[in-house]
Design a protein around this motif. Structure first.
Motif, PDB file in Angstrom:
ATOM      1  N   THR A   1      22.093 -15.975 -32.846  1.00 54.62           N
ATOM      2  CA  THR A   1      23.019 -15.634 -33.923  1.00 54.62           C
ATOM      3  C   THR A   1      24.185 -14.872 -33.325  1.00 54.62           C
ATOM      4  O   THR A   1      23.980 -13.900 -32.581  1.00 54.62           O
ATOM      5  N   GLU A   2      25.380 -15.305 -33.611  1.00 51.11           N
ATOM      6  CA  GLU A   2      26.576 -14.629 -33.123  1.00 51.11           C
ATOM      7  C   GLU A   2      27.333 -14.021 -34.290  1.00 51.11           C
ATOM      8  O   GLU A   2      27.377 -14.599 -35.375  1.00 51.11           O
ATOM      9  N   HIS A   3      27.922 -12.859 -34.078  1.00 46.44           N
ATOM     10  CA  HIS A   3      28.770 -12.222 -35.078  1.00 46.44           C
ATOM     11  C   HIS A   3      30.219 -12.394 -34.645  1.00 46.44           C
ATOM     12  O   HIS A   3      30.619 -11.861 -33.600  1.00 46.44           O
ATOM     13  N   VAL A   4      30.959 -13.148 -35.421  1.00 46.32           N
ATOM     14  CA  VAL A   4      32.289 -13.601 -35.024  1.00 46.32           C
ATOM     15  C   VAL A   4      33.350 -12.957 -35.913  1.00 46.32           C
ATOM     16  O   VAL A   4      33.193 -12.873 -37.137  1.00 46.32           O
ATOM     17  N   LYS A   5      34.438 -12.521 -35.301  1.00 49.76           N
ATOM     18  CA  LYS A   5      35.554 -11.926 -36.033  1.00 49.76           C
ATOM     19  C   LYS A   5      36.525 -13.019 -36.497  1.00 49.76           C
ATOM     20  O   LYS A   5      36.818 -13.961 -35.756  1.00 49.76           O
ATOM     21  N   VAL A   6      37.012 -12.858 -37.711  1.00 50.49           N
ATOM     22  CA  VAL A   6      37.991 -13.776 -38.287  1.00 50.49           C
ATOM     23  C   VAL A   6      39.078 -12.960 -38.961  1.00 50.49           C
ATOM     24  O   VAL A   6      38.790 -12.004 -39.685  1.00 50.49           O
TER      25      VAL A   6
ATOM     26  N   ALA B   1      32.873 -20.281 -37.551  1.00 50.05           N
ATOM     27  CA  ALA B   1      33.182 -19.142 -38.419  1.00 50.05           C
ATOM     28  C   ALA B   1      34.250 -19.523 -39.436  1.00 50.05           C
ATOM     29  O   ALA B   1      34.165 -19.159 -40.614  1.00 50.05           O
ATOM     30  N   LEU B   2      35.255 -20.280 -38.997  1.00 52.48           N
ATOM     31  CA  LEU B   2      36.286 -20.753 -39.922  1.00 52.48           C
ATOM     32  C   LEU B   2      35.683 -21.664 -40.987  1.00 52.48           C
ATOM     33  O   LEU B   2      36.047 -21.576 -42.172  1.00 52.48           O
ATOM     34  N   ASP B   3      34.776 -22.535 -40.573  1.00 52.79           N
ATOM     35  CA  ASP B   3      34.104 -23.418 -41.538  1.00 52.79           C
ATOM     36  C   ASP B   3      33.351 -22.593 -42.578  1.00 52.79           C
ATOM     37  O   ASP B   3      33.373 -22.907 -43.774  1.00 52.79           O
TER      38      ASP B   3
END
Length: 225
Positions: free
Chosen positions: A140-145, A20-22
């Motif tokens: 597919t994952e939904h990731v918090k940032v 997610a950071l990438d």
């Protein structure tokens, strides 16, 4: 204390946050380079990223009184993956924010504006919690940032305040608190002054460009004889 096996399990879970950071870093790079190409201007000075360690996540869950589990970490800790975006001016902060939230696959789920409403100690920054999809081989994952947007001056103050705070923890002398708050006010004044200077420079640049444009030539009318 986490044993080796537990650390490995959490490290595997954190892989999604690294992706997610990438993804966020790539988005910011593309937006910045596009503006450089189109407008010859970079709103972003630099970007820093970080991921909380498994030990840090466990400690935060325990402080919240929650059972230590990967599910609770994903649900209740929103800053596992963090991005800090440093801009030149406050106008750039809000411009980058607008660009981020306009991305079709980005969902802004929380916004805290500590620039318009600074914390009591003087801290200023624009905090976002976003959620983005990460496409893995089997799901597919939904990731918090968490994204923090701030100016160079704000980042300078926040970095030094952080170091000073951790020397005293919760026992900081009132005189130092007052000096930090006074310094934050000075930082805010400096940001506003630099923005005015930038706008004045831009005004002069625009006037020069107008002056370079060729004068409108009126067509010559045929003389009557």
């Amino acid at each position: 204390m986490m044993d080796k096996q537990m650390v490995m399990e959490w490290a595997k879970m954190l892989m999604s946050y690294k992706f997610a950071l990438d993804e966020v870093s790539t988005k910011l790079t593309i937006l910045n380079e596009e503006l450089q190409f189109i407008q010859n201007y970079n709103p972003i000075e630099h970007v820093k990223t970080r991921i909380k360690s498994p030990e840090g996540i466990v400690e935060k869950l325990q402080r919240k009184g929650l059972e230590v589990s990967k599910e609770n970490a994903a649900e209740h800790i929103r800053d596992i993956a963090g991005v800090r975006v440093i801009c030149s001016f406050t106008t750039d902060v809000y411009r980058v924010y607008d660009m981020i939230r306009s991305q079709g696959d980005v969902e802004v789920i929380e916004l805290k504006d500590y620039i318009k409403h600074p914390k009591p100690n003087g801290y200023q920054s624009l905090h976002l919690i976003i959620q983005i999809p990460i496409f893995l081989s089997d799901r597919t994952e939904h990731v918090k940032v968490e994204i923090q947007l701030r100016t160079i001056a704000m980042d300078f103050w926040a970095s030094l305040e952080h170091k000073i705070y951790y020397q005293f923890h919760d026992d900081m002398p009132e005189s130092i608190r007052e000096q930090l708050k006074s310094t934050a006010d000075m930082i805010n004044m400096l940001d506003r002054r630099m923005l005015r200077l930038k706008e004045e420079v831009q005004k002069f640049s625009d006037e020069v460009e107008v002056g370079k444009q060729p004068a409108l030539q009126m067509p010559m009318l045929p003389s009557s004889k």
